[in-house]
Scaffold this motif. Structure first.
Motif, PDB file in Angstrom:
ATOM      1  N   SER A   1       5.702 -29.332  14.616  1.00  0.00           N
ATOM      2  CA  SER A   1       6.339 -30.436  15.481  1.00  0.00           C
ATOM      3  C   SER A   1       6.359 -31.582  14.832  1.00  0.00           C
ATOM      4  N   PRO A   2       5.383 -32.364  14.250  1.00  0.00           N
ATOM      5  CA  PRO A   2       5.424 -33.349  13.292  1.00  0.00           C
ATOM      6  C   PRO A   2       5.878 -33.068  12.087  1.00  0.00           C
ATOM      7  N   LEU A   3       6.112 -31.839  11.371  1.00  0.00           N
ATOM      8  CA  LEU A   3       6.500 -31.672   9.998  1.00  0.00           C
ATOM      9  C   LEU A   3       8.227 -31.720  10.325  1.00  0.00           C
ATOM     10  N   GLY A   4       8.503 -30.937  11.423  1.00  0.00           N
ATOM     11  CA  GLY A   4      10.081 -31.179  11.682  1.00  0.00           C
ATOM     12  C   GLY A   4      10.408 -32.417  12.030  1.00  0.00           C
ATOM     13  N   SER A   5       9.519 -33.215  12.625  1.00  0.00           N
ATOM     14  CA  SER A   5       9.981 -34.609  12.876  1.00  0.00           C
ATOM     15  C   SER A   5       9.906 -35.414  11.935  1.00  0.00           C
ATOM     16  N   ALA A   6       9.083 -35.096  10.799  1.00  0.00           N
ATOM     17  CA  ALA A   6       8.995 -35.908   9.598  1.00  0.00           C
ATOM     18  C   ALA A   6      10.165 -35.657   8.803  1.00  0.00           C
ATOM     19  N   LEU A   7      10.518 -34.328   8.606  1.00  0.00           N
ATOM     20  CA  LEU A   7      11.540 -33.973   7.709  1.00  0.00           C
ATOM     21  C   LEU A   7      12.805 -34.373   8.299  1.00  0.00           C
ATOM     22  N   ALA A   8      13.090 -34.514   9.548  1.00  0.00           N
ATOM     23  CA  ALA A   8      14.321 -34.702  10.158  1.00  0.00           C
ATOM     24  C   ALA A   8      14.903 -36.223   9.599  1.00  0.00           C
ATOM     25  N   PRO A   9      13.935 -37.404   9.745  1.00  0.00           N
ATOM     26  CA  PRO A   9      14.589 -38.455   9.241  1.00  0.00           C
ATOM     27  C   PRO A   9      14.725 -38.583   7.528  1.00  0.00           C
ATOM     28  N   LEU A  10      14.067 -38.010   7.078  1.00  0.00           N
ATOM     29  CA  LEU A  10      13.703 -38.019   5.544  1.00  0.00           C
ATOM     30  C   LEU A  10      15.100 -37.267   5.021  1.00  0.00           C
ATOM     31  N   CYS A  11      15.419 -36.081   5.781  1.00  0.00           N
ATOM     32  CA  CYS A  11      16.814 -35.269   5.104  1.00  0.00           C
ATOM     33  C   CYS A  11      17.945 -35.566   5.789  1.00  0.00           C
ATOM     34  N   LEU A  12      17.798 -35.835   7.121  1.00  0.00           N
ATOM     35  CA  LEU A  12      19.119 -36.093   7.955  1.00  0.00           C
ATOM     36  C   LEU A  12      19.621 -37.420   7.583  1.00  0.00           C
ATOM     37  N   SER A  13      18.788 -38.343   7.328  1.00  0.00           N
ATOM     38  CA  SER A  13      19.196 -39.679   7.026  1.00  0.00           C
ATOM     39  C   SER A  13      20.141 -39.709   5.823  1.00  0.00           C
ATOM     40  N   PHE A  14      19.759 -38.698   4.874  1.00  0.00           N
ATOM     41  CA  PHE A  14      20.632 -38.537   3.646  1.00  0.00           C
ATOM     42  C   PHE A  14      21.960 -38.071   3.864  1.00  0.00           C
ATOM     43  N   VAL A  15      21.856 -37.146   4.771  1.00  0.00           N
ATOM     44  CA  VAL A  15      23.128 -36.306   5.221  1.00  0.00           C
ATOM     45  C   VAL A  15      23.993 -37.320   5.962  1.00  0.00           C
ATOM     46  N   VAL A  16      23.736 -37.994   6.984  1.00  0.00           N
ATOM     47  CA  VAL A  16      24.260 -39.035   7.650  1.00  0.00           C
ATOM     48  C   VAL A  16      24.931 -39.832   6.940  1.00  0.00           C
TER      49      VAL A  16
END
Length: 440
Positions: free
Chosen positions: A153-168
């Protein structure tokens, strides 16, 4: 508890199954939470493109959660009845397709529907995980594996802003939804290929003894669940304490999960790139919290006369800490101190969650572990569904400060529900009695 049995290592075949199961639960859980977090990361761009208010965004953030919460009730019984392999595998496919559909949304209404279907698909993840752990680990050793899969849960939540901010920023917010949906389909294929539900009739006697150590019905195959037996769970104070208590825990967790990136940009005026980093730090701390709580709850449970009391107390202490540290997180002027306090809250929130899921495996009768876990999760995600709506409207009417203080109070009330109502395990033979049971 048999000290001799407890000191024996897992038989090789069981150990291999444990490792495969935990890796797959971790991977699917990370994808699960990255999918949930995509909307939070892309919040400002989606609001701008679709012309949504903060209140409408709160409704969109919670659309997934209402359906997810309601689905917990039937899903828990289905997992207990037909097994986690099929339920979680089908769920992976459904939620991945729904996530990709979110990337195609051109209106508020379409997005609401896509998020609702995402909630249906993701519903089997954690009840299935609780059942997998109860199938493959003995009673007093379930905290550590629970902490491991809960760390997704926190790993996915941590990866979301790190990885997806770049994609966005590099492409478009729509590609963040499509990419994570495609990843989920790949995980579904791997899950079906590698995971198998256990068949105890084909196990050796040593393997059966290892898995049955400390359980309420050692050596017995749990009977198939009936509706009357599922309904009987609601006649126990333990069930209601877990349902109400998890409401408070998940409410506060989901305030941060859904609104943290928006809070940092709107209230604290941080840039999107800086927000991506700052929003990841608390969830990285959450990974540690989940792992530490799982290991520590096993440690104290092995030395305790009551696995229920020891795991419950870990939940209560963690939730009270969440309440205490949310107050300065809301009130301090320094962004650095606020992020540090939020990091402590998320650390403790994931410790509470890991302990709550481990508590379900200790408090439930063997045939209804996924059912009780799902009932607890139902209560939790009623809180999770309310959190983004209430936070959005409170912030729109005033600011995020009263929204965070409200969440702290709700978490404190949830801790008291665990402490006062969760006292004893629910016995297998009386779970369908239909008679009200007041905790001692």
């Amino acid at each position: 508890m048999s000290d001799t049995a407890q000191s024996q290592p897992a038989p090789p075949a069981i150990r291999r199954a444990q490792h495969v199961a935990l890796v797959l639960l971790m991977v699917s859980g990370v994808v699960n939470y990255m999918d949930r977090g995509t909307l939070a990361v892309a919040n400002p761009m989606i609001r701008a493109e679709l012309g949504l208010s903060l209140g409408q965004m709160g409704l969109l953030l919670s659309a997934f959660l209402w359906i997810y919460a309601v689905c917990q009730l039937p899903i828990g019984g289905l997992v207990d009845r037909i097994g986690p392999r099929r339920l979680l595998g089908i769920g992976l496919v459904v939620w991945s397709l729904a996530q990709m559909a979110g990337g195609l949304a051109s209106s508020f209404g379409f997005f609401i529907v896509a998020r609702a279907v995402l909630g249906i698909g993701e519903a089997p993840q954690f009840p299935s995980a609780a059942r997998v752990v109860s199938n493959w680990f003995p009673l007093r050793s379930r905290g550590t594996p629970t902490g491991i899969y809960n760390a997704a849960s926190p790993l996915g939540s941590a990866l979301a802003p790190l990885c997806l901010s770049f994609v966005v920023v590099s492409f478009n917010w729509r590609w963040a939804f499509i990419a994570t949906g495609m990843l989920g389909l790949v995980v579904a294929i791997i899950w079906f290929a590698l995971y198998r539900d256990p068949d105890k009739s084909q196990m050796t006697e040593a393997e059966r003894c290892y898995l049955d150590e400390g359980s309420q019905s050692a050596g017995e195959v749990p009977p198939k669940l009936t509706f009357a037996e599922w309904r009987g769970l609601f006649s126990y104070g333990t069930t209601w304490g877990m349902l109400i208590g998890f409401f408070g825990s998940v409410y506060l967790n989901w305030v941060y999960l859904t609104w943290l990136p928006g809070y940092l940009t709107i209230e604290r005026h941080m840039s999107l790139i800086h927000t991506g980093f700052a929003a990841s730090v608390p969830f990285l701390c959450g990974i540690v919290g989940s792992l530490v709580a799982g290991w520590f709850s096993d440690l104290i449970t092995r030395g305790s006369r009551s696995p229920v009391a020891s795991r419950r107390n870990a939940v209560v202490v963690s939730m009270l800490g969440m309440m205490v540290f949310t107050i300065p997180a809301a009130l301090v002027e320094s962004n650095a101190i606020a992020v540090a306090c939020i990091s402590v809250v998320v650390f403790l929130g994931n410790a509470a969650a890991a302990s709550s899921w481990a508590l379900a495996t200790a408090a439930a009768p063997p045939s209804r572990i996924a059912s009780l876990a799902a009932i607890q999760n139902f209560g939790g995600f009623l809180g999770g569904a309310l959190a983004p709506i209430a936070t959005g409207f409170i912030a729109q009417a005033s600011s995020f400060v009263p929204a965070l203080l409200t969440a702290a109070g709700i978490a404190g009330a949830g801790a008291m529900a665990y402490l006062l109502l969760v006292r004893k395990p629910i016995p297998e033979q009386e779970s369908a009695a239909g008679v009200a049971h007041v905790p001692a």
